[in-house]
Design an enzyme around this catalytic site. Structure first.
Site, mmCIF file in Angstrom:
data_model
loop_
_atom_site.group_PDB
_atom_site.id
_atom_site.type_symbol
_atom_site.label_atom_id
_atom_site.label_comp_id
_atom_site.label_asym_id
_atom_site.label_seq_id
_atom_site.Cartn_x
_atom_site.Cartn_y
_atom_site.Cartn_z
ATOM 1 N N LYS A 111 0.821 -1.210 0.000
ATOM 2 C CA LYS A 111 0.000 0.000 0.000
ATOM 3 C C LYS A 111 0.866 1.277 0.000
ATOM 4 O O LYS A 111 0.424 2.323 -0.443
ATOM 5 C CB LYS A 111 -0.918 0.023 1.217
ATOM 6 C CG LYS A 111 -1.800 -1.200 1.424
ATOM 7 C CD LYS A 111 -2.911 -1.302 0.414
ATOM 8 C CE LYS A 111 -4.064 -2.196 0.830
ATOM 9 N NZ LYS A 111 -3.762 -3.632 0.929
HETATM 10 C C1 LIG Z 1 -4.456 -4.762 0.475
HETATM 11 C C2 LIG Z 1 -3.669 -5.998 0.405
HETATM 12 C C3 LIG Z 1 -3.977 -6.998 -0.538
HETATM 13 C C4 LIG Z 1 -5.147 -6.890 -1.478
HETATM 14 O O1 LIG Z 1 -4.978 -5.876 -2.445
HETATM 15 P P1 LIG Z 1 -6.239 -5.303 -3.249
HETATM 16 O O2 LIG Z 1 -5.723 -4.148 -4.009
HETATM 17 O O3 LIG Z 1 -7.241 -4.887 -2.184
HETATM 18 O O4 LIG Z 1 -6.768 -6.391 -4.094
HETATM 19 C C5 LIG Z 1 -3.135 -8.096 -0.603
HETATM 20 N N1 LIG Z 1 -2.092 -8.248 0.243
HETATM 21 C C6 LIG Z 1 -1.785 -7.315 1.179
HETATM 22 C C7 LIG Z 1 -0.626 -7.553 2.080
HETATM 23 C C8 LIG Z 1 -2.555 -6.164 1.290
HETATM 24 O O5 LIG Z 1 -2.248 -5.242 2.202
#
Ligand SMILES: *Cc1c(COP(=O)(O)O)cnc(C)c1O
Length: 494
Positions: A111
């Site tokens: 993120k």
């Molecule tokens: C948010 C997240 C996901 C999922 O990603 P999306 O964009 O919501 O599909 C997968 N793995 C981790 C570690 C995350 O923080």
């Protein structure tokens, strides 16, 4: 370049308006009216550039109101080595696998790739549209977005940020990362419920006219740091472009060969960014959508029927414990170009909890995507096996993707290379990773970081180790119908 809502093409918005608003006024998500193209020559020309410059070029394709110099400055700052000491989106080869490591940033999850950029895009957008009011950012998190958004927006002028997280839906380390956040413009609130409750609550607040008017009186406007915001999705397209070039650079593929990506998926943001990279011209083959036991997307991609009427599972990959994948709306709009249909699907989803896209759309979807899921036991098995065979430590989310990649390779005769998108540091999910390695950890606090480091000899990220000495600032949970009140309290400094 103009943007429109997935539910209405008749109104157009500039990129700055799009990023400033987050969610379209009709409840839809913003998309560019036309997708730009990156020619083969233009793609090749990005190869010698470092990550920040690659990202600036990719983002520029979508943001004509932003100058190249402005975007270069944003990317140089956001993706500097000091913020990503382990590398900004490196592709690594371990055993027979290729992994795109997106978690070397400040909060140890992918993120950061978007949320180090979004505050820069947002403040610039507010300036460009001449918004007088400050931004009040409301975000629902399944664990990782919250901390990454707090870290991205902490101390940013003219913004306040409030994060809602499901009380029992995040790991203790994720919770501590949020509740110990510093800064005077931040607020963290636990909600009794699951992630979907928190996300639905935030969407309702953002769409509520009365609340919007009342915060306007206090000189604020809402915005969102969730992946419904275009300013969050856009930076993610860049790392797929970059990973492609890195695989060419590593001689894993020849320039022009197709490359598959296997993405651990929750809200469908990350994998949609991969699809957009393919749309603009990167030679990407199959997009493999990996889910945990909350396998609503697996069923959708296989049958064309999206049905959230099913039990919600709390799994060892909590950031993927999602039954309403918001960004799927964007995919449906991109594929059909039909806002009336998209609106009808979303209305049916909200009323009945399901919709069915029909044969023709399903055919198109199954050519582009492939989907499977794995449960917690398979996730643990994959962590253990990958550690034993390749001496590579996976977090629980990346392990889901690795397991599904193996299923894909077994189920198809696809000989194209497949990159597994690695979304978090294993040290964010110590308790589960230790259990996968055969330990019986007590509790799930920071003390486990040392244990995992000791057991594996892998160095933990210092920012996670530091949590051991940090003080919790934000404690106590609220019900979902209290979320709006809490947001207004925050604004009034109550
Ligand atoms: C948010 C997240 C996901 C999922 O990603 P999306 O964009 O919501 O599909 C997968 N793995 C981790 C570690 C995350 O923080």
């Amino acid at each position: 370049m103009k943007y429109s809502s997935t539910r209405d093409f008749s109104r157009e918005y500039t990129a700055a308006e799009t990023i400033a608003a987050g969610l379209a006024p009709d409840g839809g998500l913003f998309l560019p009216r036309e997708l730009p193209k990156l020619s083969s020559e233009e793609l090749r020309a990005l190869a010698p550039l470092p990550y920040p410059r690659r990202a600036a070029k990719v983002m520029k394709l979508f943001l004509d109101e932003f100058s190249a110099a402005e975007l270069e400055q944003f990317c140089d700052e956001a993706y500097d080595e000091s913020r990503f000491p382990g590398g900004t989106a490196p592709v690594v080869k371990r055993g027979d696998g290729l992994f795109l490591e997106l978690w070397h940033g400040p909060t140890c999850a992918f993120k950061d790739m978007a949320l180090q950029m979004l505050p820069r895009l947002l403040t610039a957008s507010l300036r460009k549209i001449g918004q007088q009011e400050d931004a009040l950012i409301l975000t629902a998190t399944s664990g990782d977005t919250g901390k990454a958004a707090l870290e991205g927006f902490c101390g940013v002028e003219n913004t306040k940020i409030m994060v809602f997280y499901p009380e029992d839906g995040v790991s203790r380390i994720q919770q501590l990362q949020m509740t110990t956040q510093r800064g005077s413009n931040v607020m963290v609130q636990a909600v009794r419920g699951n992630f979907d409750d928190a996300q639905t609550g935030v969407k309702q607040i953002l769409a509520d006219c009365t609340i919007n008017e009342s915060i306007l009186e206090k000189k604020h406007r809402f915005s969102s740091a969730n992946s419904i915001n275009w300013g969050r999705l856009l930076p993610q397209i860049a790392y797929y472009v970059s990973a492609y070039l890195d695989c060419v650079g590593m001689s894993e593929i020849n320039f022009g060969d197709e490359l598959n990506f296997c993405v651990p998926t929750g809200n469908f943001g990350n994998i949609l960014a991969a699809y957009l990279a393919k749309c603009i011209g990167v030679p990407i083959g199959r997009l493999i959508c990996a889910s945990n036991a909350n396998n609503v997307l697996t069923d959708f991609i296989r049958t064309g029927r999206y049905d959230r009427n099913r039990p919600f599972h709390t799994t060892v990959s909590p950031s993927m414990d999602i039954l309403i994948s918001s960004n799927l709306e964007r995919l449906l709009c991109l594929l059909s170009g039909d806002t009336v249909k998209v609106s009808a699907f979303m209305e049916q989803l909200s009323n009945d909890g399901y919709y069915n896209v029909g044969e023709r759309r399903l055919e198109q979807i199954s050519e582009l995507f492939w989907a499977d899921f794995c449960d917690d036991i398979e996730t643990f098995g994959t962590i253990r096996n990958t550690w034993n065979v390749s001496n590579y430590l996976l977090d629980t989310h990346t392990a889901v993707a690795e397991a599904v990649k193996r299923k894909y390779l077994t189920a198809t005769s696809d000989t194209r290379k497949t990159v597994v998108v690695s979304t978090a540091s294993p040290f964010k999910f110590c308790s589960s990773v230790l259990e996968a390695l055969g330990e019986h950890p007590q509790g799930d606090g920071v003390e486990l970081i040392d244990r995992l480091a000791e057991l594996t000899g892998v160095t933990p990220p210092p920012q996670l180790v530091a949590l051991g000495n940090a003080k919790e600032r934000f404690v106590g949970a609220c019900d979902k119908n209290e979320m709006a009140r809490k947001a207004l309290d925050f604004l009034e400094n109550k």
